[in-house]
Design an enzyme around this catalytic site. Sequence first.
Site, mmCIF file in Angstrom:
data_model
loop_
_atom_site.group_PDB
_atom_site.id
_atom_site.type_symbol
_atom_site.label_atom_id
_atom_site.label_comp_id
_atom_site.label_asym_id
_atom_site.label_seq_id
_atom_site.Cartn_x
_atom_site.Cartn_y
_atom_site.Cartn_z
ATOM 1 N N ASP A 36 42.470 36.071 34.690
ATOM 2 C CA ASP A 36 41.980 36.591 33.555
ATOM 3 C C ASP A 36 40.251 36.112 33.281
ATOM 4 O O ASP A 36 39.639 36.479 32.427
ATOM 5 C CB ASP A 36 42.833 36.923 32.246
ATOM 6 C CG ASP A 36 43.068 35.677 31.765
ATOM 7 O OD1 ASP A 36 43.107 34.475 32.485
ATOM 8 O OD2 ASP A 36 43.124 35.625 30.570
ATOM 9 N N HIS A 37 40.254 34.871 33.905
ATOM 10 C CA HIS A 37 38.993 34.253 33.669
ATOM 11 C C HIS A 37 38.019 34.175 34.894
ATOM 12 O O HIS A 37 36.754 33.759 34.889
ATOM 13 C CB HIS A 37 39.107 32.765 33.141
ATOM 14 C CG HIS A 37 39.588 32.771 31.832
ATOM 15 N ND1 HIS A 37 38.806 32.681 30.604
ATOM 16 C CD2 HIS A 37 40.927 33.008 31.394
ATOM 17 C CE1 HIS A 37 39.851 32.603 29.536
ATOM 18 N NE2 HIS A 37 40.962 32.857 30.124
ATOM 19 N N HIS A 78 39.599 35.879 22.614
ATOM 20 C CA HIS A 78 40.771 35.786 23.579
ATOM 21 C C HIS A 78 41.935 36.004 22.879
ATOM 22 O O HIS A 78 42.923 35.217 22.750
ATOM 23 C CB HIS A 78 40.739 34.442 24.114
ATOM 24 C CG HIS A 78 41.750 34.193 25.400
ATOM 25 N ND1 HIS A 78 43.012 33.497 25.208
ATOM 26 C CD2 HIS A 78 41.518 34.334 26.687
ATOM 27 C CE1 HIS A 78 43.290 33.571 26.592
ATOM 28 N NE2 HIS A 78 42.459 34.098 27.463
#
Length: 305
Positions: A65-66, A265
């Site tokens: 996800d990064h 986040h």
Amino acid sequence: MLDLCLLGTGGMMPLPNRYLTSLMVRYNGSDVLIDCGEGTQIAMKKAGMSPHSIDTMLFTHYHADHISGLPGLLLEMGNGGRTAPVKMFGPKGLTRVVNALRVIAPQLPFEIELHEFDKEYDTFELNGYEITYFRVNHNVTCYGYSLYIPRLGLFDLEGAKAQNIPVEYWNSLQHGETVTDGDKTYTPDMVMGPPRRGLKITYTTDTRPCENIVKAAKESDLFICEGMYGEREKLPDAKKKKHMIFTEAAALAKEAHVKELWLTHFSPALMNGERYMKGVKKIFPESRLGKDGLKKELDFVDEGE
């Protein structure tokens, strides 16, 4: 002036109304992207931004996800005719991860310069930024970042005249250069006052509270911090998965004496983060729930303004 845009605020997976956490920072013609999860290209377009001017990418860690949006972003930059190199920084393993992702983007019209961190906490200079990277407490190696824009002191016009420093040297001295003219040497400290307060932002995700965050974020103009969960009841989950709840982020902001906190986040299960902000603001009043596309301009402020 420092411009920034919180492109996405989601953790783990993108949602229809929430892209994955990433940040764009712009200063003096240099564009820095922090993290690049799936959908970052679309988040940029929705924010009215383009990836073509990105010259630096900073990665916190290599969970999907990064970083999983990187191949598509590189292809778009290449298809747009970019030829200038792109610098990438991140924890050890960056070369291996980027090369693996580039299997589907093998040919690009620009070079990629890869830099892996080998320290827990350090600072380097790049394109007018002083970038501090700092190790945080996640279940894989993960870093946060502080970006600082230094500001020179005021030029002492009367002092320059009194010392008979030629006018043609003033500009060089203001830019930190030493000038030699025959047997005379002129140094910046002869005409420059003490450095003035610059601009500072700090960004950290995927971590438990730790001392490195407080140290790096100290007196930031803006602190963007992970807040995976809003509910206090989620604290055991946060500890187990190495994340934070909102109030823990607020406590860090208070301890670091920052000016403003943005939470980001968020867990995919978090649908109404505003309901928890009252408790957050009791700890740190200048707190804000991040949202996709949230923008801010930071400008230099002189003492007393």
